[in-house]
Scaffold this motif. Structure first.
Motif, PDB file in Angstrom:
ATOM      1  N   VAL A  13      21.254 -34.143  -1.700  1.00 15.30           N
ATOM      2  CA  VAL A  13      22.223 -33.569  -2.643  1.00 15.30           C
ATOM      3  C   VAL A  13      22.780 -34.662  -3.549  1.00 15.30           C
ATOM      4  O   VAL A  13      22.904 -34.479  -4.774  1.00 15.30           O
ATOM      5  CB  VAL A  13      23.369 -32.874  -1.884  1.00 15.30           C
ATOM      6  N   VAL A  14      23.122 -35.799  -2.957  1.00 14.11           N
ATOM      7  CA  VAL A  14      23.648 -36.920  -3.733  1.00 14.11           C
ATOM      8  C   VAL A  14      22.613 -37.411  -4.744  1.00 14.11           C
ATOM      9  O   VAL A  14      22.927 -37.636  -5.926  1.00 14.11           O
ATOM     10  CB  VAL A  14      24.076 -38.070  -2.790  1.00 14.11           C
ATOM     11  N   MET A  15      21.355 -37.561  -4.305  1.00 16.20           N
ATOM     12  CA  MET A  15      20.316 -38.061  -5.199  1.00 16.20           C
ATOM     13  C   MET A  15      20.020 -37.055  -6.313  1.00 16.20           C
ATOM     14  O   MET A  15      19.812 -37.441  -7.471  1.00 16.20           O
ATOM     15  CB  MET A  15      19.041 -38.356  -4.407  1.00 16.20           C
ATOM     16  N   LEU A  16      20.005 -35.762  -5.992  1.00 14.72           N
ATOM     17  CA  LEU A  16      19.800 -34.749  -7.023  1.00 14.72           C
ATOM     18  C   LEU A  16      20.911 -34.818  -8.062  1.00 14.72           C
ATOM     19  O   LEU A  16      20.648 -34.750  -9.276  1.00 14.72           O
ATOM     20  CB  LEU A  16      19.758 -33.355  -6.392  1.00 14.72           C
ATOM     21  N   THR A  17      22.131 -34.983  -7.611  1.00 14.35           N
ATOM     22  CA  THR A  17      23.266 -35.076  -8.534  1.00 14.35           C
ATOM     23  C   THR A  17      23.155 -36.308  -9.428  1.00 14.35           C
ATOM     24  O   THR A  17      23.389 -36.235 -10.643  1.00 14.35           O
ATOM     25  CB  THR A  17      24.584 -35.131  -7.731  1.00 14.35           C
TER      26      THR A  17
ATOM     27  N   ALA B 178      20.309 -35.732 -11.940  1.00 16.90           N
ATOM     28  CA  ALA B 178      20.658 -34.676 -12.890  1.00 16.90           C
ATOM     29  C   ALA B 178      21.651 -35.177 -13.931  1.00 16.90           C
ATOM     30  O   ALA B 178      21.552 -34.826 -15.119  1.00 16.90           O
ATOM     31  CB  ALA B 178      21.229 -33.474 -12.146  1.00 16.90           C
ATOM     32  N   VAL B 179      22.609 -36.006 -13.498  1.00 20.98           N
ATOM     33  CA  VAL B 179      23.611 -36.536 -14.424  1.00 20.98           C
ATOM     34  C   VAL B 179      23.025 -37.662 -15.274  1.00 20.98           C
ATOM     35  O   VAL B 179      23.232 -37.722 -16.489  1.00 20.98           O
ATOM     36  CB  VAL B 179      24.845 -37.032 -13.642  1.00 20.98           C
ATOM     37  N   ALA B 180      22.280 -38.561 -14.637  1.00 21.91           N
ATOM     38  CA  ALA B 180      21.738 -39.722 -15.351  1.00 21.91           C
ATOM     39  C   ALA B 180      20.742 -39.313 -16.439  1.00 21.91           C
ATOM     40  O   ALA B 180      20.672 -39.942 -17.506  1.00 21.91           O
ATOM     41  CB  ALA B 180      21.074 -40.672 -14.368  1.00 21.91           C
ATOM     42  N   PHE B 181      19.958 -38.266 -16.185  1.00 27.67           N
ATOM     43  CA  PHE B 181      18.939 -37.841 -17.157  1.00 27.67           C
ATOM     44  C   PHE B 181      19.272 -36.476 -17.764  1.00 27.67           C
ATOM     45  O   PHE B 181      18.383 -35.704 -18.094  1.00 27.67           O
ATOM     46  CB  PHE B 181      17.573 -37.780 -16.464  1.00 27.67           C
ATOM     47  N   SER B 182      20.570 -36.200 -17.898  1.00 30.60           N
ATOM     48  CA  SER B 182      20.996 -34.890 -18.384  1.00 30.60           C
ATOM     49  C   SER B 182      20.541 -34.606 -19.812  1.00 30.60           C
ATOM     50  O   SER B 182      20.390 -33.446 -20.201  1.00 30.60           O
ATOM     51  CB  SER B 182      22.520 -34.772 -18.301  1.00 30.60           C
TER      52      SER B 182
ATOM     53  N   ALA C 248      16.512 -32.206 -15.871  1.00 29.28           N
ATOM     54  CA  ALA C 248      16.252 -33.162 -14.795  1.00 29.28           C
ATOM     55  C   ALA C 248      16.516 -32.530 -13.425  1.00 29.28           C
ATOM     56  O   ALA C 248      15.770 -32.758 -12.472  1.00 29.28           O
ATOM     57  CB  ALA C 248      17.129 -34.393 -14.987  1.00 29.28           C
ATOM     58  N   ALA C 249      17.568 -31.724 -13.336  1.00 28.06           N
ATOM     59  CA  ALA C 249      17.890 -31.093 -12.053  1.00 28.06           C
ATOM     60  C   ALA C 249      16.760 -30.181 -11.595  1.00 28.06           C
ATOM     61  O   ALA C 249      16.388 -30.171 -10.415  1.00 28.06           O
ATOM     62  CB  ALA C 249      19.191 -30.300 -12.168  1.00 28.06           C
TER      63      ALA C 249
ATOM     64  N   LEU D 214      21.804 -24.414  -3.900  1.00 24.80           N
ATOM     65  CA  LEU D 214      23.061 -23.917  -4.468  1.00 24.80           C
ATOM     66  C   LEU D 214      23.648 -24.907  -5.473  1.00 24.80           C
ATOM     67  O   LEU D 214      24.134 -24.507  -6.541  1.00 24.80           O
ATOM     68  CB  LEU D 214      24.066 -23.640  -3.349  1.00 24.80           C
ATOM     69  N   VAL D 215      23.610 -26.188  -5.144  1.00 22.01           N
ATOM     70  CA  VAL D 215      24.112 -27.207  -6.065  1.00 22.01           C
ATOM     71  C   VAL D 215      23.297 -27.200  -7.357  1.00 22.01           C
ATOM     72  O   VAL D 215      23.857 -27.244  -8.464  1.00 22.01           O
ATOM     73  CB  VAL D 215      24.078 -28.604  -5.408  1.00 22.01           C
ATOM     74  N   ALA D 216      21.974 -27.116  -7.230  1.00 18.82           N
ATOM     75  CA  ALA D 216      21.117 -27.089  -8.423  1.00 18.82           C
ATOM     76  C   ALA D 216      21.406 -25.859  -9.281  1.00 18.82           C
ATOM     77  O   ALA D 216      21.482 -25.946 -10.513  1.00 18.82           O
ATOM     78  CB  ALA D 216      19.649 -27.097  -8.001  1.00 18.82           C
ATOM     79  N   SER D 217      21.581 -24.714  -8.634  1.00 15.06           N
ATOM     80  CA  SER D 217      21.784 -23.472  -9.372  1.00 15.06           C
ATOM     81  C   SER D 217      23.181 -23.369  -9.967  1.00 15.06           C
ATOM     82  O   SER D 217      23.339 -23.040 -11.148  1.00 15.06           O
ATOM     83  CB  SER D 217      21.527 -22.282  -8.441  1.00 15.06           C
ATOM     84  N   LEU D 218      24.215 -23.655  -9.153  1.00  9.76           N
ATOM     85  CA  LEU D 218      25.594 -23.439  -9.597  1.00  9.76           C
ATOM     86  C   LEU D 218      26.140 -24.594 -10.432  1.00  9.76           C
ATOM     87  O   LEU D 218      26.867 -24.373 -11.397  1.00  9.76           O
ATOM     88  CB  LEU D 218      26.495 -23.209  -8.370  1.00  9.76           C
ATOM     89  N   ALA D 219      25.792 -25.827 -10.052  1.00  2.65           N
ATOM     90  CA  ALA D 219      26.345 -26.985 -10.766  1.00  2.65           C
ATOM     91  C   ALA D 219      25.512 -27.386 -11.974  1.00  2.65           C
ATOM     92  O   ALA D 219      26.060 -27.899 -12.965  1.00  2.65           O
ATOM     93  CB  ALA D 219      26.480 -28.168  -9.802  1.00  2.65           C
ATOM     94  N   PHE D 220      24.184 -27.147 -11.915  1.00  2.00           N
ATOM     95  CA  PHE D 220      23.313 -27.631 -12.989  1.00  2.00           C
ATOM     96  C   PHE D 220      22.495 -26.523 -13.649  1.00  2.00           C
ATOM     97  O   PHE D 220      21.555 -26.805 -14.397  1.00  2.00           O
ATOM     98  CB  PHE D 220      22.387 -28.722 -12.448  1.00  2.00           C
TER      99      PHE D 220
END
Length: 284
Positions: free
Chosen positions: A51-55, A58-62, A75-76, A143-149
């Motif tokens: 989860v941390v690495m996905l975040t 996703a943020v670094a290559f947004s 990226a996410a 859920l993090v990928a879908s809801l946050a990104f």
């Protein structure tokens, strides 16, 4: 002179023995899960790490498009399949190998050897813990990928069927390989130094952090020996657009290859475990 009928006498006893081992194993799953979540380092490095690495990615290559102009991909969305596959490896191979090595080192396995607990029950408890935490972890990552990104999840039922069998086969194989690998560290203190580099290298060469097509051909061939590459490939079939299929090594998702390669590693893990696993080290 009376004769005995061994089949009638022994078959029920054997069946009761197997049934008892299974019941004891399932009763241990709750204990193993509770023990797992009490270990802060294990929770972070095996449960929350994907989860941390996905975040981070996703943020670094947004601002970067990983698809095409006609079919953009964030990226996410690009990293989601690899992070799910990596989670299976971390929850299974890494967590299991370190956990059992620690239990062997601190005397837990020696104490269990003096109880009526069958080895099969111990394994069922461990694999059940990996399966339970793996389901929770994969759910959290999705859920993090879908809801946050705002990653769009598959709508076709066939995609989720593929996800289910790749997940079950992958998490079971990873857990069994973790049990097999647990005999390699000579002590609990050295377990992390032995196991984590193995898991980390596999992630880098198997298409988790780097696009698999970006790797040199010889490294792709080498990565194809190991199961993580195939688990990640199966997950990419589920979550990536069909246009990404041509970027695979054989220019196809090759789901039969995913099943065969992962299944072979499951068999190898079972054989190695059967030969090498002991409650205590032979040289201890």
């Amino acid at each position: 002179m009376s004769t005995t009928t061994p089949t009638a006498e022994t078959a029920p006893s054997f069946g009761l023995g197997i049934g008892r081992s299974v019941r004891l194993g399932f009763s241990r799953i709750k204990l193993e899960v509770r023990s797992y979540f009490r270990q802060g380092d294990s929770v972070f490095f095996t449960f929350l790490f994907p989860v941390v690495m996905l975040t981070i990615f996703a943020v670094a290559f947004s601002e970067q498009n990983f698809g095409t102009e006609e079919e953009p991909l964030t990226a996410a969305a690009f990293y989601l399949p690899g992070m799910i596959a990596a989670g299976l490896l971390l929850s299974g191979l890494q967590n299991m190998a370190i956990d059992i090595a620690m239990e062997r080192s601190d005397g837990t396995l020696k104490r269990l050897a003096g109880t009526p607990l069958p080895v099969m029950s111990y394994f069922i408890g461990k694999i059940g813990q990996v399966f339970t935490t793996g389901v929770l972890q994969a759910t959290l990552v999705i859920l993090v990928a879908s809801l946050a990104f705002d990653v769009e999840l598959p709508s076709e039922p066939s995609k989720w069927v593929t996800f289910a069998w790749v997940f079950v086969l992958g998490v079971t194989t990873s857990a069994v390989l973790g049990i097999a690998l647990s005999g390699l560290p000579r002590s609990g203190k050295s377990a992390t130094a032995v196991v984590i580099p193995v898991a980390l290298v596999l992630q880098f060469i198997s298409g988790v952090y780097l696009g698999f097509s970006m790797l040199p051909e010889w490294l792709q061939n080498f990565a194809s020996i190991f199961p993580l590459k195939w688990m990640a490939q199966g997950m990419r079939e589920v979550f990536l657009p069909a246009s990404f299929e041509v970027m695979e090594q054989s220019e196809s998702w090759n789901l039969p290859g995913v099943a065969i390669a992962t299944g072979l590693w499951l068999v190898i893990g079972l054989i190695v475990t059967r030969i090498t696993f002991r409650w205590i080290r032979k040289d201890s």
